[in-house]
Design a protein around this motif. Structure first.
Motif, PDB file in Angstrom:
ATOM      1  N   ASP A 113       0.790  -1.233   0.000  1.00  0.00           N
ATOM      2  CA  ASP A 113       0.000   0.000   0.000  1.00  0.00           C
ATOM      3  C   ASP A 113       0.825   1.287   0.000  1.00  0.00           C
ATOM      4  O   ASP A 113       0.316   2.342  -0.377  1.00  0.00           O
ATOM      5  CB  ASP A 113      -0.921   0.028   1.224  1.00  0.00           C
ATOM      6  CG  ASP A 113      -1.895  -1.147   1.256  1.00  0.00           C
ATOM      7  OD1 ASP A 113      -2.203  -1.687   0.174  1.00  0.00           O
ATOM      8  OD2 ASP A 113      -2.342  -1.519   2.355  1.00  0.00           O
ATOM      9  N   HIS A 114       2.071   1.207   0.472  1.00  0.00           N
ATOM     10  CA  HIS A 114       2.845   2.438   0.647  1.00  0.00           C
ATOM     11  C   HIS A 114       4.270   2.313   0.127  1.00  0.00           C
ATOM     12  O   HIS A 114       5.174   3.016   0.605  1.00  0.00           O
ATOM     13  CB  HIS A 114       2.867   2.830   2.135  1.00  0.00           C
ATOM     14  CG  HIS A 114       1.514   2.958   2.754  1.00  0.00           C
ATOM     15  ND1 HIS A 114       0.622   3.967   2.435  1.00  0.00           N
ATOM     16  CD2 HIS A 114       0.869   2.169   3.657  1.00  0.00           C
ATOM     17  CE1 HIS A 114      -0.491   3.811   3.133  1.00  0.00           C
ATOM     18  NE2 HIS A 114      -0.371   2.733   3.868  1.00  0.00           N
ATOM     19  N   GLU A 120       5.944   7.216   2.911  1.00  0.00           N
ATOM     20  CA  GLU A 120       4.869   7.345   1.931  1.00  0.00           C
ATOM     21  C   GLU A 120       3.515   7.328   2.627  1.00  0.00           C
ATOM     22  O   GLU A 120       2.587   8.027   2.208  1.00  0.00           O
ATOM     23  CB  GLU A 120       4.956   6.218   0.907  1.00  0.00           C
ATOM     24  CG  GLU A 120       3.949   6.370  -0.238  1.00  0.00           C
ATOM     25  CD  GLU A 120       4.176   5.367  -1.358  1.00  0.00           C
ATOM     26  OE1 GLU A 120       3.210   4.677  -1.721  1.00  0.00           O
ATOM     27  OE2 GLU A 120       5.320   5.291  -1.851  1.00  0.00           O
ATOM     28  N   ASP A 124       0.605   9.984   2.209  1.00  0.00           N
ATOM     29  CA  ASP A 124      -0.764   9.571   1.915  1.00  0.00           C
ATOM     30  C   ASP A 124      -1.743  10.166   2.930  1.00  0.00           C
ATOM     31  O   ASP A 124      -2.907  10.427   2.607  1.00  0.00           O
ATOM     32  CB  ASP A 124      -0.887   8.045   1.939  1.00  0.00           C
ATOM     33  CG  ASP A 124      -0.164   7.378   0.775  1.00  0.00           C
ATOM     34  OD1 ASP A 124       0.149   8.087  -0.204  1.00  0.00           O
ATOM     35  OD2 ASP A 124       0.096   6.165   0.849  1.00  0.00           O
TER      36      ASP A 124
END
Length: 223
Positions: A113-114, A120, A124
């Protein structure tokens, strides 16, 4: 209690416990992102176990000796071996499996996801502290106490989190009459790094049988 008395107690607390933050004691290089952020999450999960903070640092060191302190290496590690390593390092056996699951799940989600980077995740979240906390809680078995422990250390890197002190630290601060919130503690510290060390010292003192009295005695002797 006067401000001067609070400053003496804060000074005694730092003298006794605050030479290094937990991250510094664990020799986590805070400039080595993204690995350092995942390592802070590992340390936070270990601090949440039923052991003193210094013991959590030793368990983290055992993971580092196995090269399991990056998200990529943790994903590839054998869960049974990770759990066994934590137990051998002094982590309560009943916590080892839970912490292993939490660390592996966080590593997997970071990669998926990151981009494998908690930095990150920060972007986000738009560098919003509440959103950052919410995204961290999406990891399996990463609850508020682990998030709190992560934020305690990560606020030196993610300055939008400053000033933060969790319930454990604030409970200890109340026993020493140092104030009721993070802002009060920050006002007693000589900068943000010392503030983090002060908060960590308050977490450490909870594990010392005579710690509160010793700190008061040190403060009294400094008059």
């Amino acid at each position: 209690m006067s401000r001067t008395e609070r400053e003496r107690i804060a000074g005694a607390l730092l003298e006794r416990y605050g030479h290094r933050s937990l991250a510094e004691e664990a020799e986590i290089n805070l400039n080595a992102a993204p690995h350092s952020l995942y390592q802070l999450l590992q340390l936070a999960a270990l601090t949440d176990a039923r052991q003193a903070p210094g013991e959590a640092v030793r368990a983290f060191t055992a993971l580092r000796e196995k090269r399991w302190t990056t998200a990529g290496h943790m994903v590839q590690a054998d869960p049974a071996e990770v759990s066994r390593t934590l137990t051998d390092a002094g982590c309560p056996e009943s916590d080892s499996d839970r912490i292993t699951t939490a660390l592996r799940d966080a590593a997997l989600h970071l990669q998926e996801d990151h981009g494998g980077d908690l930095g990150e995740l920060r972007e986000d979240a738009g560098r919003d502290p509440e959103r950052e906390r919410a995204l961290l809680r999406h990891f399996a078995r990463i609850g508020d106490t682990v998030v709190d422990a992560f934020v305690r250390e990560a606020q030196m890197l993610w300055t939008e989190l400053l000033p933060f002190a969790d319930k454990k630290a604030l409970d200890a601060a109340a026993r020493l009459d140092l104030g009721e919130d993070a802002a009060a503690l920050r006002s007693l510290a000589g900068g943000d790094r010392e503030f983090v060390r002060l908060v960590d010292s308050l977490v450490r003192i909870r594990h010392e049988r005579n710690g509160y009295q010793e700190v008061r005695d040190r403060a009294a002797a400094a008059r």
